[in-house]
Scaffold this active site. Structure first.
Site, mmCIF file in Angstrom:
data_model
loop_
_atom_site.group_PDB
_atom_site.id
_atom_site.type_symbol
_atom_site.label_atom_id
_atom_site.label_comp_id
_atom_site.label_asym_id
_atom_site.label_seq_id
_atom_site.Cartn_x
_atom_site.Cartn_y
_atom_site.Cartn_z
ATOM 1 N NE ARG A 173 -9.539 17.836 -24.693
ATOM 2 C CZ ARG A 173 -8.982 18.073 -23.506
ATOM 3 N NH1 ARG A 173 -7.750 18.559 -23.450
ATOM 4 N NH2 ARG A 173 -9.641 17.839 -22.390
ATOM 5 C CE LYS A 200 -14.516 19.490 -25.369
ATOM 6 N NZ LYS A 200 -14.976 18.137 -25.761
ATOM 7 C CG HIS A 281 -11.004 11.646 -28.895
ATOM 8 N ND1 HIS A 281 -10.578 12.911 -28.553
ATOM 9 C CD2 HIS A 281 -11.579 11.131 -27.786
ATOM 10 C CE1 HIS A 281 -10.895 13.158 -27.293
ATOM 11 N NE2 HIS A 281 -11.501 12.087 -26.804
ATOM 12 N NE ARG A 284 -8.601 13.730 -24.201
ATOM 13 C CZ ARG A 284 -7.986 14.363 -23.208
ATOM 14 N NH1 ARG A 284 -6.661 14.435 -23.199
ATOM 15 N NH2 ARG A 284 -8.665 14.915 -22.221
ATOM 16 C CG HIS A 307 -10.077 13.858 -18.908
ATOM 17 N ND1 HIS A 307 -9.233 12.985 -19.552
ATOM 18 C CD2 HIS A 307 -11.080 14.105 -19.775
ATOM 19 C CE1 HIS A 307 -9.703 12.704 -20.756
ATOM 20 N NE2 HIS A 307 -10.813 13.373 -20.919
ATOM 21 C CE1 TYR A 316 -12.395 10.032 -24.432
ATOM 22 C CE2 TYR A 316 -12.031 11.122 -22.346
ATOM 23 C CZ TYR A 316 -12.361 11.176 -23.674
ATOM 24 O OH TYR A 316 -12.667 12.373 -24.246
#
Length: 333
Positions: A173, A200, A281, A284, A307, A316
Site C-alpha cells: 500500500r 491497514k 494503488h 498493488r 490480505h 484485485y
C-alpha cells in the site's frame, strides 16, 4: 491540645476520606483521558481524518439550513442523505458519511441515528444510484516493463525505479511503501526482507514481514534497484524514499503517499496511457493481477499482499479468468 488552628469540626479521619475522594477522582479522570486516547487509536489515522472531514461536511450542511446536527433528527438525517445522492456522491462516500455521523453520536453519548427509516432511505439510495465502483486499472507486468524502459538513469529516475519495483513486488500500500526505513530492510541470501511497523490490516503493531526475492533480470530486479538507490543517494539510515529538490539534492524528508500517485501518473503519461485510470494503488493490484495471470495460487498471492480476505484479493484479480474455460470458446463460431 490547641495548636492555634481554629477547630472547624472536621476530624482527621474526615480529612483523610476527602483526600482519598480527591485522589480517586483524579485517578478516574486520568483513566478516562487514557481511555479516550485508546479509542482514538482504535482506528487508522486515515480513517479518523476521513471521519472528521465527513462530520464537518454534515455539520456545515446542517448550519446552512439551520438544522441540528448533534443530536440530529431523523428528518434532517434523511434530507442530508438524499441531498448527497442528488449531488452525485458515490455510494461508498455516502456509506462513510453514515458511519462518521453514527460514530459522532455514539462518542457524544447519544443513540445512533441510524433508525429503520434511515436504513430504508439508504437502501433506496443504493438501489437507485448503484454501488458498483470503477476502480483504478492495475499496472500489470507488461505495463511496468514499459515504464521501466523510459525511466532515465539519473538520480530521480533511480529513485522512481526502486519505488515502482518495490511497490509492485511487495504489493505494498502507499502508506506502507513510504513508511519503510533503511533499518527495516534485512539482506538475506534470497533477497531482502522488509519489516512493516504497521499497516491497514495490522493496526496492533504485530511484526509483519515481506520477502522480496532477487529478480531474474538486473534491470527489473527490485533488490538491485533498492541497493542502487541507497548507494547513489548516500542513504544509510532513516526514510528509504525521499524527496529530491530541483538542484538534485536528496532531502531527509520522507515522500508522502500522494507523491507515490504522482510518480505513477507521471510515467503513465510518458508511455501513452491515461493517467486518470491509474493511481498509487495500481502497483498493488497489478501485482495480484499479474500473479494470477501467471497461475500463482490465491494463498501465495495473499501471503505476499497480506490480505486477510480471499474476497478482497479476488477484487484485485481483474479480467484474468474471463477467457479461461469460457463456454463460448471453441463452439464453432
Amino acid at each position: 491540645m490547641n495548636d492555634g488552628m481554629p477547630n472547624l469540626g472536621v476530624t482527621s479521619t474526615e480529612k483523610h476520606d476527602r483526600t482519598l475522594q480527591v485522589d480517586v477522582g483524579e485517578t478516574l479522570s486520568n483513566l478516562m483521558d487514557q481511555a479516550n486516547t485508546y479509542i482514538s487509536a482504535a482506528k487508522a489515522k486515515n480513517t479518523v481524518r476521513s471521519y472528521q472531514s465527513d462530520w464537518r461536511h454534515f455539520t456545515s450542511w446542517c448550519e446552512n439550513f439551520g438544522l441540528a446536527s448533534l443530536p440530529t433528527t431523523e428528518e434532517t438525517y434523511a434530507l442530508y442523505l438524499t441531498n448527497l445522492a442528488k449531488d452525485g456522491f458515490k455510494a461508498s462516500t455516502i456509506q462513510r458519511r453514515i458511519s462518521a455521523i453514527s460514530q459522532a453520536h455514539t462518542a457524544a453519548g447519544y443513540e445512533s441515528p441510524n433508525t429503520n427509516k434511515i436504513r430504508m432511505v439508504w437502501a433506496g439510495i443504493k438501489r437507485t444510484i448503484g454501488t458498483e465502483e470503477k476502480g483504478k486499472e492495475p499496472i500489470i507486468l507488461d505495463i511496468l516493463k514499459q515504464i521501466l524502459d523510459v525511466i532515465p538513469d539519473r538520480l530521480l529516475g533511480i529513485r522512481d525505479r526502486a519505488l515502482l519495483l518495490l511497490g509492485f513486488a511487495g504489493a505494498f500500500r502507499r502508506s506502507e511503501l513510504i513508511g519503510i526505513d533503511v533499518e527495516d530492510i534485512k539482506t538475506v541470501k534470497e533477497g531482502i526482507v522488509i519489516s512493516l511497523k504497521s499497516s491497514k490490516t495490522n493496526q496492533e503493531g504485530k511484526k509483519e514481514v515481506v520477502a522480496i526475492p532477487y529478480g531474474e533480470n538486473p534491470d527489473t530486479c527490485p533488490v538491485h534497484a533498492i541497493n542502487k538507490w541507497l548507494e547513489v543517494a548516500n542513504i544509510s539510515e532513516g526514510a528509504l524514499f525521499r524527496s529530491i529538490n530541483r538542484h538534485g539534492q536528496v532531502s531527509e524528508k520522507r515522500l508522502s503517499s500522494k507523491a507515490v500517485s504522482i510518480i505513477v501518473k507521471r510515467y503513465m503519461n510518458v508511455v501513452g496511457l491515461n493517467e486518470e485510470d491509474y493511481a498509487g494503488h495500481s502497483l498493488r493490484s497489478g501485482f495480484a493481477t499479474t500473479a494470477a495471470m501467471l497461475g500463482k495460487s490465491e494463498r501465495s498471492i495473499m501471503k505476499q499482499s497480506r490480505h486477510k480476505s480471499a474476497y478482497m484479493v479476488r477484487k484485485y484479480i481483474r479480467h484474468t479468468s474471463l477467457f479461461e474455460e469460457n463456454a463460448a470458446t471453441d463452439i464453432g463460431l
